[in-house]
Scaffold this active site. Structure first.
Site, PDB file in Angstrom:
ATOM      1  N   CYS A 160     -10.614  33.319  14.061  1.00 40.73           N
ATOM      2  CA  CYS A 160     -10.062  34.508  13.424  1.00 40.73           C
ATOM      3  C   CYS A 160     -11.108  35.592  13.167  1.00 40.73           C
ATOM      4  CB  CYS A 160      -9.376  34.124  12.118  1.00 40.73           C
ATOM      5  SG  CYS A 160      -8.100  32.851  12.322  1.00 40.73           S
ATOM      6  N   HIS A 183      -8.307  40.128   8.088  1.00 41.82           N
ATOM      7  CA  HIS A 183      -7.593  39.167   8.932  1.00 41.82           C
ATOM      8  C   HIS A 183      -6.273  38.817   8.261  1.00 41.82           C
ATOM      9  CE1 HIS A 183      -6.328  35.648  10.981  1.00 41.82           C
ATOM     10  NE2 HIS A 183      -6.771  34.796  10.073  1.00 41.82           N
ATOM     11  N   ASN A 240       0.146  34.951  11.568  1.00 40.39           N
ATOM     12  CA  ASN A 240      -1.297  34.843  11.757  1.00 40.39           C
ATOM     13  C   ASN A 240      -1.568  34.727  13.254  1.00 40.39           C
ATOM     14  OD1 ASN A 240      -3.944  33.967  12.051  1.00 40.39           O
ATOM     15  ND2 ASN A 240      -3.883  32.564  10.318  1.00 40.39           N
TER      16      ASN A 240
END
Length: 343
Positions: free
Chosen positions: A122, A268, A299
């Protein structure tokens, strides 16, 4: 005395264009609830996620990357032939070699651009952006394409109550090129490998190849499960909330600005509660626009920051020239934060 000539790069680098691609299939929480014991209210309250996008057979890692990159190139006003390097961050390209970046570079019509993949989870977009900035300033490439792309639906265990609802698919891309003024700040990045077990793949590829079912997880029908991403949710939450707020502040300090100088915060898109906690800890003023793209995108790991950036600009919630703090964090555990001027 060195005989090596000095590099002829740009004084600085900046993001010149951004593009995103979200798969056509929109998956509401109700679909996730078919395989886990939970509720729509629980998923929304724990993560903020209402829907996510899942890729179809034709929406490959390469195909999504090409779509997002085409938009970024158009936004920057740059032809693909002028791209000198393509950097792709992904954990869901399943061929060990060659790098998917090489196929993408070819499909975009680059002139034999350098092309490579990185695996930084990420935080991958931040890592790629830092590499691109270095290439532009050093002079090894005038324009660099940075792509974050994931098909995390391929690595999701739909029977895992802790993660089944989290992940989505998509691609985000930016073009980085020369600038006459600072527009990408110093990167604060690092890793904490002692916490690697908190986010990991359930089974390594070599163990999966051996195929001893006594050592492999099985689904409810007794079939061997494909390797998936799993995490220790509470440990990750605590780390992200307390440690990443510190990293974000360090990035502000490194850029020489305060929270009051910010226009946009693009973290993020891991969890709305993490985002809200970071906003509170950083004491961001109310005028700062905060990306919460996770609500409808989920996500998407390395793709989450450029996708959120693209949406904020498209909706007018952010504008060209705004000062934005971006921070990515995840498996490794790794992180990267910097301040940028939006394209």
């Amino acid at each position: 005395m060195s005989k090596i000539k000095p590099s002829k790069g740009a004084p600085y680098a900046r993001i010149l264009g951004v593009g995103g691609y979200r798969p056509t299939r929109v998956v509401p929480n109700e679909v996730i609830l078919e395989t886990i014991d939970s509720s729509d209210e629980w998923i929304r309250s724990r993560s903020g996620i209402e829907t996510r996008h899942w890729a179809g057979p034709e929406e490959t890692v390469a195909a999504m990357s090409v779509e997002a990159s085409g938009k970024a190139l158009a936004d920057a006003g740059i032809d693909g032939s002028r791209i000198g390097a393509v950097v792709v961050s992904t954990v869901s390209h399943f061929a060990q070699t060659p790098a998917i970046a090489t196929e993408i570079a070819d499909r975009l019509g680059t002139d034999k651009a350098a092309a490579f993949d990185i695996s930084a989870g990420c935080a991958g977009f931040g890592y790629g952006l830092t590499l691109a900035k270095g290439m532009v300033v050093e002079g090894s490439a005038e324009y660099v394409l940075v792509i974050g792309v994931e098909r995390l639906s391929d690595l999701t265990d739909l029977e895992d109550r802790a993660t089944a609802f989290l992940f989505g698919d998509g691609a985000g891309a930016v073009v980085v090129g020369p600038s006459q003024e600072p527009a990408i700040g110093p990167t604060v990045w690092g890793s904490e490998g002692d916490k690697a077990e908190t986010i990991k793949q359930t089974v390594s590829w070599d163990r999966f190849r051996i195929g001893d079912v006594s050592e492999l997880p099985l689904d409810r029908d007794g079939n061997v499960k494909f390797p998936a991403i799993t995490q220790e949710g509470q440990a990750v939450f605590r780390w992200a909330v307390f440690e990443m707020a510190k990293v974000a502040q360090q990035a502000l300090d490194a850029a020489g600005i305060s929270p009051d100088d910010l226009d946009v915060f693009i973290p993020h898109q891991a969890n709305v509660r993490i985002i809200d906690s970071m906003v509170k800890t950083l004491k961001l003023p109310e005028h700062v626009t905060v990306a919460r793209d996770i609500r409808t995108t989920g996500n998407t790991s390395a793709a989450s920051i450029p996708l959120a950036m693209e949406r904020l600009l498209a909706t007018g919630d952010a504008k060209s020239g705004d000062t934005a703090l971006v921070i990515g964090f995840g498996a490794g555990l790794v992180y990267a934060a910097t301040v940028v001027t939006l394209p």
